[in-house]
Structure formats: C-alpha cells, structure tokens
Design an enzyme around this catalytic site. Sequence first.
Site, short mmCIF file in Angstrom:
data_model
loop_
_atom_site.label_atom_id
_atom_site.label_comp_id
_atom_site.label_asym_id
_atom_site.label_seq_id
_atom_site.Cartn_x
_atom_site.Cartn_y
_atom_site.Cartn_z
N LYS A 39 -6.56 -11.96 3.04
CA LYS A 39 -6.96 -12.07 4.46
C LYS A 39 -6.94 -13.53 4.93
O LYS A 39 -6.44 -13.82 6.00
CB LYS A 39 -8.39 -11.52 4.68
CG LYS A 39 -8.57 -10.07 4.31
CD LYS A 39 -9.98 -9.59 4.63
CE LYS A 39 -11.09 -10.26 3.83
NZ LYS A 39 -11.07 -10.00 2.38
N ARG A 95 -7.17 -17.77 -8.47
CA ARG A 95 -7.29 -18.37 -7.15
C ARG A 95 -8.09 -19.68 -7.19
O ARG A 95 -9.08 -19.81 -7.90
CB ARG A 95 -8.00 -17.38 -6.22
CG ARG A 95 -8.21 -17.92 -4.82
CD ARG A 95 -8.45 -16.82 -3.83
NE ARG A 95 -9.81 -16.37 -3.80
CZ ARG A 95 -10.28 -15.54 -2.85
NH1 ARG A 95 -9.46 -15.07 -1.93
NH2 ARG A 95 -11.52 -15.16 -2.87
N ARG A 100 -18.71 -8.29 -5.94
CA ARG A 100 -18.09 -8.28 -4.60
C ARG A 100 -17.29 -7.01 -4.37
O ARG A 100 -17.29 -6.45 -3.29
CB ARG A 100 -17.18 -9.51 -4.44
CG ARG A 100 -17.98 -10.79 -4.23
CD ARG A 100 -17.12 -12.01 -4.45
NE ARG A 100 -16.14 -12.20 -3.41
CZ ARG A 100 -15.04 -12.94 -3.56
NH1 ARG A 100 -14.79 -13.55 -4.69
NH2 ARG A 100 -14.19 -13.08 -2.56
N ARG A 124 -13.75 -21.17 -6.67
CA ARG A 124 -15.01 -20.79 -6.02
C ARG A 124 -15.94 -20.13 -7.02
O ARG A 124 -15.50 -19.36 -7.87
CB ARG A 124 -14.72 -19.79 -4.89
CG ARG A 124 -14.21 -20.43 -3.63
CD ARG A 124 -13.61 -19.45 -2.63
NE ARG A 124 -14.35 -18.20 -2.44
CZ ARG A 124 -14.02 -17.28 -1.54
NH1 ARG A 124 -12.96 -17.47 -0.74
NH2 ARG A 124 -14.70 -16.18 -1.42
N ARG A 141 -18.39 -6.94 8.20
CA ARG A 141 -18.37 -6.43 6.83
C ARG A 141 -19.39 -5.32 6.63
O ARG A 141 -19.44 -4.73 5.55
CB ARG A 141 -18.71 -7.56 5.86
CG ARG A 141 -17.50 -8.22 5.20
CD ARG A 141 -18.03 -9.39 4.39
NE ARG A 141 -17.20 -9.79 3.32
CZ ARG A 141 -16.43 -10.88 3.31
NH1 ARG A 141 -16.35 -11.63 4.37
NH2 ARG A 141 -15.76 -11.22 2.23
P1 AMP Z 1 -14.84 -14.64 2.03
O1 AMP Z 1 -14.42 -16.05 2.05
O2 AMP Z 1 -14.53 -13.89 3.29
O3 AMP Z 1 -14.38 -13.92 0.79
O4 AMP Z 1 -16.45 -14.66 1.96
C1 AMP Z 1 -17.12 -15.27 0.87
C2 AMP Z 1 -18.56 -14.79 0.82
O5 AMP Z 1 -19.24 -15.18 2.03
C3 AMP Z 1 -18.77 -13.29 0.73
O6 AMP Z 1 -18.65 -12.80 -0.59
C4 AMP Z 1 -20.19 -13.17 1.25
O7 AMP Z 1 -21.14 -13.61 0.32
C5 AMP Z 1 -20.20 -14.19 2.39
N1 AMP Z 1 -19.75 -13.57 3.67
C6 AMP Z 1 -18.62 -13.87 4.35
N2 AMP Z 1 -18.53 -13.12 5.45
C7 AMP Z 1 -19.63 -12.32 5.46
C8 AMP Z 1 -20.09 -11.30 6.33
N3 AMP Z 1 -19.39 -10.95 7.42
N4 AMP Z 1 -21.26 -10.69 6.04
C9 AMP Z 1 -21.98 -11.05 4.95
N5 AMP Z 1 -21.60 -11.98 4.07
C10 AMP Z 1 -20.42 -12.63 4.33
#
Ligand code: AMP
Length: 213
Positions: A13, A124, A168, A157, A85
């Site tokens: 994404k 990654r 996750r 990360r 989410r």
């Molecule tokens: P991402 O970079 O989109 O994979 O997000 C990394 C982490 O940020 C996720 O695993 C969550 O811990 C947190 N996070 C990102 N977006 C959201 C969201 N919309 N709701 C809740 N937690 C989020």
Amino acid sequence: MRIVLMGPPGAGKGTQSRRLAESTGMKHLSTGDMLRAEIAAGSELGLLAKGFMDKGDYVPDSNIIAMIQQYVSDPAGVLLDGFPRTLVQAESLDESFSAAGLPIDKVVHMSVDTDELVKRLSSRAVCKSCQTPYNLISDTPSKEGVCDKCGSDVIVRDDDKPEAVKNRMKIYEELTAPVLNYYKSRGNVIEIIANGTPDSVFEELTQAIGTGN
Ligand code: AMP
C-alpha cells in the site's frame, strides 16, 4: 478523487500510494507514516503510539481519528493508505466525507498470497526520515543503510520483526477484514491481485482507478 487503499501488512500500500500520489498529485495520507513522524518528533502522541505499534497492535481509534480529521476532506483529493482500519474509523470517515459533501470514489483492495507477504515483510526496510521503502534482497539502497533520497538511516521497522508481524496479520483479520466487507456491501470495492512486481501492480492499479493510459 478520494481513494481508500486497503490490504494486509506487506501488500504494498505504501509503495503504490507514493507512486500514485506522485503521478496524480493527490494528497497521500498514510496514518502509519504520520505516526512514525510523531515518534521521531518525540511527541506525546508518538510516545503513546510507539507502545502499540512495536507490538503490532492498533493505536486507539480516538487518537487516529483526531490525527487525520483535518486532512481527509481536502478538496484536492486524497489517497488514504492504512486508514480506515476499524469499523469505528470507517464510520467516522463517512461522517467527515458526508459533512463535506465528498463521497469515496473507490476502495481498492490489494490481495497478496500469505507466502509472498511473509517474504516481503521479512526483507523490508524503510528510511527512518522520509519513509522511502527498500527491500533488503531486491531493492537495496546504493550505499548500505543509507537512504538514496534523503541520506538518512535505512532501518528495519520494529513492527516488521516476526512476533509483531504475526500479531499484525491476526489483527488485520479481526478488525480490518470487516471494514472491507462494510465497503463491499456498498459495491465500490475494486479487487487487485498484488503478488507481482511494484511496476506490474502499479500498472494494474492505475488501470483500475482510471488514471492509467
Ligand atoms: P502501516 O505503516 O500502515 O503498516 O502502520 C504501522 C502501524 O501503525 C500499524 O501496525 C498500527 O500499529 C499503526 N496504525 C497505522 N494506521 C492505523 C490506523 N488507521 N488505526 C490504528 N493503528 C494504525
């Protein structure tokens, strides 16, 4: 245009949103990137978010909604990456959009085989500052550990480590799969098989949303 990009961790994404934002001029809103910026800045929200993120848990809805509210109805158009989410977030987004008289144009679901997801996440890496994604096998920075774009550190990360990844995936199934069904019931979901290379997926994505050639 308002587009929601959905898919499990590792679906691509972030990579695809960045490319799409560059080619269309849409505003890229990544809640993950925003939270990582809060962590880097050492803010109160960043401190709170880190505790959830490192384990692979979601940050509470109220914090996420407050963080993103002011940006979602940008009349220039938005590309939502990683939001909503949860059903609570999806309902809040609907309220913001209907208050602004702006509908969601398309919800794109990127699906990827589990084996491919695990392979991608385990290799990654990302720039600590500008969030440019790398792959430690197939797309390494020219100088090891240094971002080609901004010169900052390229890191793995904490939430891409195996225990957090497992959590996750589980949380995605429990809390985010219902959001996809919520949008499917309205009939505006486009399905993309995103197992291929970044270039081939981008091609498919732009065709699907009508911005390709
Ligand atoms: P991402 O970079 O989109 O994979 O997000 C990394 C982490 O940020 C996720 O695993 C969550 O811990 C947190 N996070 C990102 N977006 C959201 C969201 N919309 N709701 C809740 N937690 C989020």
